[in-house]
Design a protein around this motif. Structure first.
Motif, PDB file in Angstrom:
ATOM      1  N   GLN A  78      34.941  55.777  25.265  1.00 47.38           N
ATOM      2  CA  GLN A  78      34.886  54.952  24.292  1.00 47.38           C
ATOM      3  C   GLN A  78      36.191  54.525  23.932  1.00 47.38           C
ATOM      4  O   GLN A  78      37.236  55.043  24.155  1.00 47.38           O
ATOM      5  CB  GLN A  78      34.247  55.773  22.934  1.00 47.38           C
ATOM      6  CG  GLN A  78      34.929  57.252  22.611  1.00 47.38           C
ATOM      7  CD  GLN A  78      34.477  57.693  21.672  1.00 47.38           C
ATOM      8  OE1 GLN A  78      34.348  57.438  20.421  1.00 47.38           O
ATOM      9  NE2 GLN A  78      33.505  58.830  21.892  1.00 47.38           N
ATOM     10  N   SER A  79      36.344  53.128  23.199  1.00 47.17           N
ATOM     11  CA  SER A  79      37.459  52.664  22.902  1.00 47.17           C
ATOM     12  C   SER A  79      37.783  52.774  21.599  1.00 47.17           C
ATOM     13  O   SER A  79      36.979  52.671  20.889  1.00 47.17           O
ATOM     14  CB  SER A  79      37.346  50.881  23.203  1.00 47.17           C
ATOM     15  OG  SER A  79      38.691  50.380  22.736  1.00 47.17           O
ATOM     16  N   ILE A  80      39.044  53.463  21.526  1.00 50.37           N
ATOM     17  CA  ILE A  80      39.542  53.950  19.985  1.00 50.37           C
ATOM     18  C   ILE A  80      40.906  53.416  19.679  1.00 50.37           C
ATOM     19  O   ILE A  80      41.602  52.909  20.672  1.00 50.37           O
ATOM     20  CB  ILE A  80      39.575  55.524  19.946  1.00 50.37           C
ATOM     21  CG1 ILE A  80      40.736  55.917  20.845  1.00 50.37           C
ATOM     22  CG2 ILE A  80      38.164  55.998  20.130  1.00 50.37           C
ATOM     23  CD1 ILE A  80      40.590  57.560  20.435  1.00 50.37           C
ATOM     24  N   ASP A  81      41.353  53.397  18.441  1.00 51.65           N
ATOM     25  CA  ASP A  81      42.813  53.069  18.089  1.00 51.65           C
ATOM     26  C   ASP A  81      43.432  54.127  18.781  1.00 51.65           C
ATOM     27  O   ASP A  81      43.600  55.331  18.809  1.00 51.65           O
ATOM     28  CB  ASP A  81      42.746  53.159  16.597  1.00 51.65           C
ATOM     29  CG  ASP A  81      43.989  52.546  16.109  1.00 51.65           C
ATOM     30  OD1 ASP A  81      45.089  52.705  16.847  1.00 51.65           O
ATOM     31  OD2 ASP A  81      44.092  51.900  15.175  1.00 51.65           O
ATOM     32  N   ALA A  82      44.514  53.485  19.413  1.00 51.45           N
ATOM     33  CA  ALA A  82      45.442  54.245  20.257  1.00 51.45           C
ATOM     34  C   ALA A  82      46.136  55.312  19.073  1.00 51.45           C
ATOM     35  O   ALA A  82      46.781  56.397  19.848  1.00 51.45           O
ATOM     36  CB  ALA A  82      46.688  53.497  20.813  1.00 51.45           C
ATOM     37  N   ALA A  83      46.237  55.057  18.007  1.00 51.54           N
ATOM     38  CA  ALA A  83      46.949  55.913  17.042  1.00 51.54           C
ATOM     39  C   ALA A  83      46.193  57.174  16.992  1.00 51.54           C
ATOM     40  O   ALA A  83      46.704  58.129  16.404  1.00 51.54           O
ATOM     41  CB  ALA A  83      47.169  55.332  15.639  1.00 51.54           C
ATOM     42  N   GLN A  84      44.901  57.246  17.363  1.00 56.25           N
ATOM     43  CA  GLN A  84      43.930  58.448  17.212  1.00 56.25           C
ATOM     44  C   GLN A  84      43.849  59.216  18.421  1.00 56.25           C
ATOM     45  O   GLN A  84      43.227  60.152  18.527  1.00 56.25           O
ATOM     46  CB  GLN A  84      42.279  57.950  16.793  1.00 56.25           C
ATOM     47  CG  GLN A  84      42.270  57.209  15.591  1.00 56.25           C
ATOM     48  CD  GLN A  84      42.844  57.774  14.593  1.00 56.25           C
ATOM     49  OE1 GLN A  84      42.350  58.781  14.117  1.00 56.25           O
ATOM     50  NE2 GLN A  84      43.730  56.879  13.591  1.00 56.25           N
ATOM     51  N   VAL A  85      44.734  58.924  19.313  1.00 51.64           N
ATOM     52  CA  VAL A  85      44.840  59.623  20.670  1.00 51.64           C
ATOM     53  C   VAL A  85      45.700  60.799  20.408  1.00 51.64           C
ATOM     54  O   VAL A  85      46.599  60.841  19.511  1.00 51.64           O
ATOM     55  CB  VAL A  85      45.457  58.768  21.806  1.00 51.64           C
ATOM     56  CG1 VAL A  85      45.621  59.737  22.984  1.00 51.64           C
ATOM     57  CG2 VAL A  85      44.924  57.596  22.027  1.00 51.64           C
ATOM     58  N   VAL A  86      45.099  62.130  20.835  1.00 53.72           N
ATOM     59  CA  VAL A  86      45.778  63.361  20.697  1.00 53.72           C
ATOM     60  C   VAL A  86      46.050  64.195  22.027  1.00 53.72           C
ATOM     61  O   VAL A  86      45.236  63.744  22.948  1.00 53.72           O
ATOM     62  CB  VAL A  86      44.691  64.260  19.589  1.00 53.72           C
ATOM     63  CG1 VAL A  86      44.735  63.607  18.468  1.00 53.72           C
ATOM     64  CG2 VAL A  86      43.319  64.521  20.364  1.00 53.72           C
ATOM     65  N   PRO A  87      46.885  65.053  22.148  1.00 52.99           N
ATOM     66  CA  PRO A  87      47.220  65.840  23.327  1.00 52.99           C
ATOM     67  C   PRO A  87      45.799  66.674  23.707  1.00 52.99           C
ATOM     68  O   PRO A  87      44.898  66.957  22.687  1.00 52.99           O
ATOM     69  CB  PRO A  87      48.176  66.880  22.774  1.00 52.99           C
ATOM     70  CG  PRO A  87      48.856  66.267  21.591  1.00 52.99           C
ATOM     71  CD  PRO A  87      47.890  65.399  20.849  1.00 52.99           C
ATOM     72  N   GLY A  88      45.421  66.469  25.062  1.00 52.82           N
ATOM     73  CA  GLY A  88      44.276  66.988  25.654  1.00 52.82           C
ATOM     74  C   GLY A  88      43.296  66.089  25.710  1.00 52.82           C
ATOM     75  O   GLY A  88      42.170  66.593  26.430  1.00 52.82           O
ATOM     76  N   ASP A  89      43.277  64.728  25.324  1.00 57.79           N
ATOM     77  CA  ASP A  89      42.432  63.776  25.473  1.00 57.79           C
ATOM     78  C   ASP A  89      42.565  63.325  26.949  1.00 57.79           C
ATOM     79  O   ASP A  89      43.568  63.354  27.474  1.00 57.79           O
ATOM     80  CB  ASP A  89      42.691  62.592  24.383  1.00 57.79           C
ATOM     81  CG  ASP A  89      41.973  62.667  23.351  1.00 57.79           C
ATOM     82  OD1 ASP A  89      40.705  63.148  23.382  1.00 57.79           O
ATOM     83  OD2 ASP A  89      42.558  61.950  22.370  1.00 57.79           O
TER      84      ASP A  89
END
Length: 870
Positions: free
Chosen positions: A170-181
């Motif tokens: 899914q396409s999300i806001d890059a600011a919501q990316v977290v370690p382990g994604d």
């Protein structure tokens, strides 16, 4: 490096692999690709571990799997690690605004305003407060504009990311990316965080704006990808190991936030001058108040509270006289007009103080690609093995290239074809793009006779292995690659075969990003200007050394990793490291912290440093440098961090800008010398006259008029003609204050002389009894002498030789001063705002000042001669 520049004119990912393998001249583990920086810490592991650990270990450390995270897990980690963005603490706008009311010159202005309010001089109070607010608003606006460096860095973050969540991409806001994604990255996308690639054939990443490498880097499974780099070819899946500040990009942003000097040399100089005048003002005020109190209490044996008002009124005159009211404004206007002149030389000034900094620069740290070089590959003389001649070799390389490719290596090959039409004689059946595992491309074609042929180009070692070279042929190939690499050339092997036959090693192509045509001459001009030029590049040392030799910089080029230890505090380098930085002609394989450390080390040794750059990786050093210069085509982050932005390529614009900056600096020095001398004159004369004659020779209104009549036309000094200094120029405060004090001392003698003559004219029984004057007219005489004599003094101090020698004053300055003097004469003769005095007295005062002008010019020349010998 510039993101935009390299997207269309990029050197192929093949090139960084050409000297790998048996022919290698350097350890691949030492290349920028394998020297990661920060990643997210987990379970006590050091940040570097996640960049080098086995993939299975990474899954374990990050508590993730190739199937990605659930939304609940991602939300939990977002709370733990924070948003994948750059967060900085900002002082409130109100607090930043009020800081401009704190400092030596603001204190002087505020004290004058308070004193004028206490004694009820409300017009003076209004004028002083307007000046104070103007200075605060102008300073606040300049600082506000400078805050866009971090904003530009944030703007370059990837806005969206394709993340595997709950089993679906899914396409999300890059600011919501977290370690382990788990993230999927494909052609044209921006890498949203620091990642390790876990699946896919290959991907080519443009990370030049971060690491300074002039080539895109081909990645394979297990390699690291840096946040904000751009996918140029291919598609792969990766696991996120670091976000936000815990990324290579984030650390660069942190360096930018902490970089930069607390104050410019210009600001420090103005503060120093303010401190000097404050101390002198306080000393004179103590003497004045002490003398007046002694007269009233001890000598006259009488006291009245009205005496306090009289004393405060005199102190107010002294305080107003001591403030270099227009100094910040005159310096700003001079710099602004200078910035306009620089814009005509293709240099845009984003921070006005940078003009004075540029004038004092003695070391210029320049990047290589696109600044010293053309940033476009071209073929050098190839080495032929099995090919009939070099044309056949180039034709074979062209067939093994992608038609219509924007890759600079492919473009360089097609550009050298003797007959491009021959390529169309071969009908492409299958094309295999560059593979980082095999390190080559391959094309299957059919010629016009129906014969199937195969062509390949790639890393020389890979092509040699493909052709199974051995014996003398292998030795010759290895020797050729080593020789070309020692000259900084990139090598490309080319091979051909017919169906079911052995591959033939056709030869080796040599590629070079040649120096710009004007680079060598520009380096020579820079040295004639007293500048030392150091080359700072992310490319290999051999490439840097070759270019540095060709342009005349020198051959003393070091690998940054060999000079700066990984664990060193870049803000506190050992003396031996700083010695090496000073001796070096340049550095190769540099990282952002290296560039930053180089600038800091040189500044610590008293050098004024200019730094050129164009990428995010250059931003910390650009901001830290005395004068950061973003070259043509720079990224937004580099332009925001820089003080000067070039709009045309090459270094020649910088040398032209330095010429203009030194002229501007000379004009400012001339003004400061004049202003401090005149301020000393007014302060001392006010105190001395009050003590000796019992009255102030100038009223508060006259002080304000002096400021207006002196400083408003003096702003045209920005247009003045001046000699071009051959060496860097600096704020030499000791010499400046000493020189202005000596000239001020003789100016005091000049004013006191006219005052003594005026007081003699008050005595109607003396030989001057034919002139009848009162004290108010004496004040007008002193006013005329200070205004007119001050402008004559400016003519004296603006030249290092006789005031009537070349370069003569520019027309705007001359006309403005003549016009002001004519107005002052009319004021004194007709009684505008000041008591009128006879025209004959005006003529005598002017004769007196002209005689003194020649005497002061002699003093000035003796002073400069003495200072030059110190």
């Amino acid at each position: 490096m510039s993101q935009g520049r390299h997207s269309s004119a990029r050197i192929s990912p093949l090139a960084n692999l050409f000297v790998i393998g048996d022919f290698i001249l350097q350890d691949p583990e030492a290349t920028p690709e394998n020297k990661g920086t920060d990643a997210t810490e987990n379970n006590g592991r050091q940040p570097e571990d996640l960049q080098t650990a086995e993939l299975d270990s990474i899954y374990s450390e990050l508590n993730t799997t190739p199937e990605g995270l659930t939304k609940a897990e991602a939300d939990s980690r977002l709370q733990k690690y924070g948003a994948n963005s750059i967060q900085e603490k900002e002082q409130s706008a109100l607090a930043r605004f009020f800081r401009f009311f704190w400092g030596p010159i603001p204190w002087m202005i505020e004290a004058a305003a308070l004193l004028s309010a206490l004694i009820g001089h409300w017009p003076d109070f209004a004028i002083i407060m307007a000046l104070l607010l103007y200075n605060a608003i102008a300073g606040f606006w300049q600082e506000h504009k400078a805050a866009n460096a971090l904003a530009a860095l944030k703007a370059s973050m990837a806005p969206r990311a394709n993340i595997l969540r709950d089993g679906d991409y899914q396409s999300i806001d890059a600011a919501q990316v977290v370690p382990g994604d788990i993230v999927r990255i494909k052609l044209g996308q921006v890498v949203p965080a620091d990642v390790r690639f876990i699946e896919g054939k290959s991907i080519s990443i443009d990370q030049a704006a971060l690491t300074g490498e002039s080539l895109p880097v081909s990645k394979k499974i297990g390699d690291i990808g840096y946040s904000s780099s751009i996918a140029k070819r291919g598609e792969m899946t990766a696991v996120v190991i670091g976000t936000g500040h815990n990324t290579f990009f984030g650390r660069t942003a942190t360096l930018v936030a902490g970089a930069g000097q607390s104050a410019s040399h210009s600001q420090k100089a103005v503060t120093h001058i303010g401190d000097f005048l404050i101390v002198l003002c306080l000393v004179l005020a103590v003497i004045l108040v002490g003398t007046e109190l002694y007269r009233d209490i001890v000598v006259a044996d009488k006291w009245h509270w009205s005496d306090i008002i009289n004393i405060l009124r005199t102190v107010l005159v002294l305080l107003i006289a001591s403030i270099p009211v227009a100094m910040p404004s005159v310096i700003t206007v001079t710099n602004a007009l200078g910035a306009l002149a620089l814009s005509r030389k293709k240099a845009i000034v984003s921070r006005l103080e940078a003009i004075e900094e540029l004038a004092g620069v003695d070391i210029l740290c320049s990047d290589k690609t696109g600044t010293l070089t053309k940033n476009q590959l071209c073929l050098e003389e190839p080495t032929v093995f099995s090919a009939e001649d070099k044309n056949q070799l180039i034709l074979a390389a062209a067939i093994a290239s992608e038609q219509g490719s924007t890759d600079p290596i492919d473009q360089a090959i097609f550009a050298e074809l003797s007959s491009p039409i021959k390529v169309t004689d071969f009908h492409l059946k299958e094309f295999t793009p560059f593979d980082p595992v095999s390190k080559r491309t391959e094309a299957k074609v059919m010629d016009n006779k129906g014969k199937t042929l195969f062509f390949s180009k790639g890393a020389p070692q890979a092509i040699a292995d493909l052709c199974q070279l051995s014996g003398d042929a292998a030795d010759n190939a290895r020797s050729c690659v080593q020789q070309q690499a020692s000259r900084g050339l990139r090598s490309l092997g080319v091979a051909r075969k017919e169906s079911n036959q052995q591959w033939l090693f056709l030869g080796i192509l040599s590629l070079e990003d040649p120096p710009r045509d004007d680079s060598k001459d520009t380096i020579r001009r820079a040295r004639e200007h007293g500048l030392q030029v150091k080359m700072i590049t992310g490319d290999d040392v051999a490439i840097g050394k070759e270019i540095a030799t060709q342009v005349g910089i020198g051959t003393n080029i070091y690998a940054a990793a060999n000079v700066f230890e990984k664990s060193q505090d870049m803000d506190h380098l050992p003396s031996a490291t700083i010695d090496c930085v000073e001796r070096a002609d340049g550095f190769g394989r540099v990282f952002p912290e290296h560039k930053y450390a180089i600038v800091k080390a040189l500044q610590g040794r008293g050098h004024q440093v200019a730094m050129t750059g164009d990428g995010v990786n250059d931003a910390p050093a650009l901001k830290q440098a005395d004068c950061g210069i973003a070259v043509s085509g720079a990224t937004d982050a580099a332009r925001a961090a820089a003080a000067i932005i070039l709009t045309s390529p090459g270094l020649s614009t910088i040398v032209d800008a330095i010429d203009e900056a030194r002229k501007i600096f000379e004009r400012i020095i001339n003004y400061v010398l004049f202003r401090v001398s005149m301020t000393l004159d007014i302060m001392v004369v006010v105190v001395a006259a009050t003590i000796i004659f019992g009255f102030s020779p100038l009223t508060p209104v006259m002080i304000v008029l002096v400021a207006l009549l002196d400083d408003i036309p003096i702003m045209t000094i920005a247009y003045d003609n001046t000699l071009l200094p051959k060496q860097p120029v600096h704020w030499q405060m000791r010499d400046l204050l000493l020189g202005s004090s000596i000239i001020g001392l003789f100016s005091i003698a000049q004013t006191m002389g006219i005052l003594f003559l005026g007081m003699a004219w008050l005595d109607n029984t003396s030989w001057q009894s034919w002139i009848a004057l009162n004290k108010e007219q004496i004040q007008t005489i002193v006013f005329l002498q200070i205004v007119a004599g001050g402008h004559l003094l400016l003519f004296v101090v603006r030249s290092r030789t006789a005031f009537f020698s070349k370069p003569l004053p520019a027309q705007p300055l001359f006309v403005a001063i003549v016009g002001t003097q004519a107005f002052t004469v009319l004021m004194c003769g007709l009684g505008w705002l000041v008591p009128a005095i006879p025209w004959s007295i005006i003529g005598l005062v002017w004769l007196y000042m002209i005689i003194w002008m020649f005497f002061l010019d002699l003093i000035k020349r003796l002073l400069y001669r003495r200072l030059s010998d110190i």
